[in-house]
Design a protein around this motif. Structure first.
Motif, PDB file in Angstrom:
ATOM      1  N   MET A   1       0.843  -1.183   0.000  1.00 47.48           N
ATOM      2  CA  MET A   1       0.000   0.000   0.000  1.00 47.48           C
ATOM      3  C   MET A   1       0.886   1.243   0.000  1.00 47.48           C
ATOM      4  N   GLN A   2       0.425   2.260  -0.681  1.00 50.76           N
ATOM      5  CA  GLN A   2       1.171   3.517  -0.740  1.00 50.76           C
ATOM      6  C   GLN A   2       1.028   4.315   0.552  1.00 50.76           C
ATOM      7  N   ILE A   3      -0.124   4.187   1.208  1.00 49.84           N
ATOM      8  CA  ILE A   3      -0.388   4.895   2.462  1.00 49.84           C
ATOM      9  C   ILE A   3      -0.368   3.854   3.580  1.00 49.84           C
ATOM     10  N   PRO A   4       0.403   4.096   4.636  1.00 48.55           N
ATOM     11  CA  PRO A   4       0.480   3.113   5.731  1.00 48.55           C
ATOM     12  C   PRO A   4      -0.890   2.836   6.358  1.00 48.55           C
ATOM     13  N   LEU A   5      -1.059   1.627   6.829  1.00 45.91           N
ATOM     14  CA  LEU A   5      -2.287   1.212   7.498  1.00 45.91           C
ATOM     15  C   LEU A   5      -2.515   2.077   8.742  1.00 45.91           C
ATOM     16  N   GLU A   6      -3.763   2.527   8.915  1.00 44.93           N
ATOM     17  CA  GLU A   6      -4.142   3.291  10.103  1.00 44.93           C
ATOM     18  C   GLU A   6      -5.135   2.459  10.899  1.00 44.93           C
ATOM     19  N   ILE A   7      -4.840   2.251  12.186  1.00 44.57           N
ATOM     20  CA  ILE A   7      -5.747   1.516  13.077  1.00 44.57           C
ATOM     21  C   ILE A   7      -6.033   2.407  14.281  1.00 44.57           C
ATOM     22  N   ALA A   8      -7.306   2.618  14.582  1.00 46.13           N
ATOM     23  CA  ALA A   8      -7.689   3.451  15.725  1.00 46.13           C
ATOM     24  C   ALA A   8      -8.715   2.706  16.578  1.00 46.13           C
ATOM     25  N   PHE A   9      -8.558   2.829  17.885  1.00 48.37           N
ATOM     26  CA  PHE A   9      -9.514   2.268  18.844  1.00 48.37           C
ATOM     27  C   PHE A   9     -10.186   3.444  19.544  1.00 48.37           C
ATOM     28  N   HIS A  10     -11.520   3.459  19.557  1.00 50.73           N
ATOM     29  CA  HIS A  10     -12.269   4.568  20.132  1.00 50.73           C
ATOM     30  C   HIS A  10     -13.246   4.025  21.170  1.00 50.73           C
ATOM     31  N   LYS A  11     -13.140   4.531  22.395  1.00 47.79           N
ATOM     32  CA  LYS A  11     -14.001   4.103  23.514  1.00 47.79           C
ATOM     33  C   LYS A  11     -13.886   2.606  23.790  1.00 47.79           C
ATOM     34  N   ILE A  12     -12.738   2.034  23.458  1.00 46.13           N
ATOM     35  CA  ILE A  12     -12.485   0.622  23.728  1.00 46.13           C
ATOM     36  C   ILE A  12     -10.977   0.477  23.918  1.00 46.13           C
ATOM     37  N   ASP A  13     -10.590  -0.383  24.849  1.00 46.43           N
ATOM     38  CA  ASP A  13      -9.163  -0.581  25.101  1.00 46.43           C
ATOM     39  C   ASP A  13      -8.483  -1.191  23.888  1.00 46.43           C
ATOM     40  N   LYS A  14      -7.302  -0.655  23.580  1.00 47.64           N
ATOM     41  CA  LYS A  14      -6.508  -1.196  22.473  1.00 47.64           C
ATOM     42  C   LYS A  14      -6.086  -2.617  22.841  1.00 47.64           C
ATOM     43  N   SER A  15      -6.191  -3.510  21.885  1.00 48.32           N
ATOM     44  CA  SER A  15      -5.842  -4.910  22.103  1.00 48.32           C
ATOM     45  C   SER A  15      -4.777  -5.326  21.096  1.00 48.32           C
ATOM     46  N   ASP A  16      -3.669  -5.866  21.610  1.00 47.61           N
ATOM     47  CA  ASP A  16      -2.606  -6.326  20.718  1.00 47.61           C
ATOM     48  C   ASP A  16      -3.105  -7.458  19.818  1.00 47.61           C
ATOM     49  N   ALA A  17      -3.929  -8.345  20.384  1.00 48.81           N
ATOM     50  CA  ALA A  17      -4.468  -9.466  19.594  1.00 48.81           C
ATOM     51  C   ALA A  17      -5.370  -8.940  18.480  1.00 48.81           C
ATOM     52  N   ALA A  18      -6.201  -7.946  18.806  1.00 44.98           N
ATOM     53  CA  ALA A  18      -7.101  -7.370  17.799  1.00 44.98           C
ATOM     54  C   ALA A  18      -6.285  -6.671  16.718  1.00 44.98           C
ATOM     55  N   GLU A  19      -5.275  -5.908  17.126  1.00 46.53           N
ATOM     56  CA  GLU A  19      -4.450  -5.205  16.143  1.00 46.53           C
ATOM     57  C   GLU A  19      -3.716  -6.195  15.241  1.00 46.53           C
ATOM     58  N   SER A  20      -3.225  -7.277  15.814  1.00 48.48           N
ATOM     59  CA  SER A  20      -2.541  -8.305  15.026  1.00 48.48           C
ATOM     60  C   SER A  20      -3.491  -8.945  14.008  1.00 48.48           C
ATOM     61  N   GLU A  21      -4.719  -9.230  14.441  1.00 45.79           N
ATOM     62  CA  GLU A  21      -5.723  -9.811  13.535  1.00 45.79           C
ATOM     63  C   GLU A  21      -6.069  -8.836  12.419  1.00 45.79           C
ATOM     64  N   ILE A  22      -6.208  -7.566  12.750  1.00 51.69           N
ATOM     65  CA  ILE A  22      -6.515  -6.548  11.743  1.00 51.69           C
ATOM     66  C   ILE A  22      -5.389  -6.480  10.714  1.00 51.69           C
ATOM     67  N   ARG A  23      -4.133  -6.443  11.169  1.00 50.75           N
ATOM     68  CA  ARG A  23      -2.992  -6.383  10.246  1.00 50.75           C
ATOM     69  C   ARG A  23      -2.970  -7.610   9.330  1.00 50.75           C
ATOM     70  N   SER A  24      -3.255  -8.761   9.899  1.00 50.57           N
ATOM     71  CA  SER A  24      -3.286  -9.995   9.102  1.00 50.57           C
ATOM     72  C   SER A  24      -4.383  -9.944   8.039  1.00 50.57           C
ATOM     73  N   ARG A  25      -5.551  -9.452   8.414  1.00 56.47           N
ATOM     74  CA  ARG A  25      -6.665  -9.396   7.467  1.00 56.47           C
ATOM     75  C   ARG A  25      -6.423  -8.330   6.391  1.00 56.47           C
ATOM     76  N   VAL A  26      -5.744  -7.233   6.733  1.00 58.15           N
ATOM     77  CA  VAL A  26      -5.415  -6.221   5.733  1.00 58.15           C
ATOM     78  C   VAL A  26      -4.409  -6.795   4.731  1.00 58.15           C
ATOM     79  N   GLU A  27      -3.464  -7.605   5.212  1.00 56.85           N
ATOM     80  CA  GLU A  27      -2.519  -8.270   4.298  1.00 56.85           C
ATOM     81  C   GLU A  27      -3.271  -9.142   3.301  1.00 56.85           C
ATOM     82  N   LYS A  28      -4.313  -9.820   3.779  1.00 55.98           N
ATOM     83  CA  LYS A  28      -5.120 -10.657   2.885  1.00 55.98           C
ATOM     84  C   LYS A  28      -5.837  -9.790   1.842  1.00 55.98           C
ATOM     85  N   LEU A  29      -6.332  -8.608   2.265  1.00 55.10           N
ATOM     86  CA  LEU A  29      -6.968  -7.690   1.310  1.00 55.10           C
ATOM     87  C   LEU A  29      -5.974  -7.281   0.227  1.00 55.10           C
ATOM     88  N   GLU A  30      -4.724  -7.014   0.635  1.00 55.27           N
ATOM     89  CA  GLU A  30      -3.695  -6.626  -0.335  1.00 55.27           C
ATOM     90  C   GLU A  30      -3.412  -7.748  -1.324  1.00 55.27           C
TER      91      GLU A  30
END
Length: 192
Positions: A1-30
């Motif tokens: 991707m030309q623009i780096p992935l942006e991940i934001a958590f709002h009104k919910i605690d940031k979760s390393d497991a959730a962020e890891s899953e999101i990064r993995s699923r974005v790789e699949k989209l790519e």
């Protein structure tokens, strides 16, 4: 991707497991669409966190078109899952994002794509309710949610002979009011 992935958590605690899953699923989209320019993912907890599941919003930037956006309200997750959690919200949102990017790619290429066909997206479900007088019924998914299907969604077999408990294969599709079951086929039972 030309623009780096942006991940934001709002009104919910940031979760390393959730962020890891999101990064993995974005790789699949790519991998599904190499022309993906950027992706923004926002995880938002609305209202009472004990009664409403989190919402995952995905914005995919593609060249020469407006952003592809996935954003479901909590009611969708409550219909699909018995007790939806963050993992369910992420999975459901990215499943929809994959369908959108595949459809976008298919349209860009002017036809079918080898990366996607019904066989890989076919699920096994069970008839939960039938309303033949209204030409529709509901299937229970493996996650325990209900999906609407219309008489015209049935590819083989007799709609009027379907009954609660019958196993069917189906493809999940997006209708006007949310997810529906399409290309429904009863599972053939072999007699011994």
């Amino acid at each position: 991707m030309q623009i780096p992935l942006e991940i934001a958590f709002h009104k919910i605690d940031k979760s390393d497991a959730a962020e890891s899953e999101i990064r993995s699923r974005v790789e699949k989209l790519e991998k599904l669409y190499s022309g993906l320019v950027g992706c923004r993912v926002r995880v938002d907890q609305r209202a009472d966190k004990n009664r409403t599941p989190p919402v995952v919003r995905i914005e995919m930037s593609v060249p020469g078109a407006k952003d592809l956006v996935v954003a479901y309200e909590p009611e969708r997750l409550l219909q699909k899952f018995q007790n939806p959690d963050l993992r369910n919200a992420i999975s459901d949102a990215f499943d929809a994002a994959e369908r959108q990017i595949i459809e976008f790619k298919r349209q860009r290429e002017g036809g079918a794509t080898a990366d996607y066909h019904d066989g890989t997206n076919q699920f096994l479900g069970q008839v939960a309710e039938m309303h033949p007088e209204e030409d529709h019924g509901f299937l229970m998914t493996k996650e325990g949610g209900l999906l609407y299907f219309h008489r015209n969604s049935l590819l083989s077999g007799d709609f009027d002979s379907l009954k609660r408990g019958d196993e069917v294969h189906y493809v999940e599709d997006m209708g006007d009011t949310g997810p529906t079951a399409a290309k429904v086929r009863p599972v053939e039972t072999r007699e011994s």
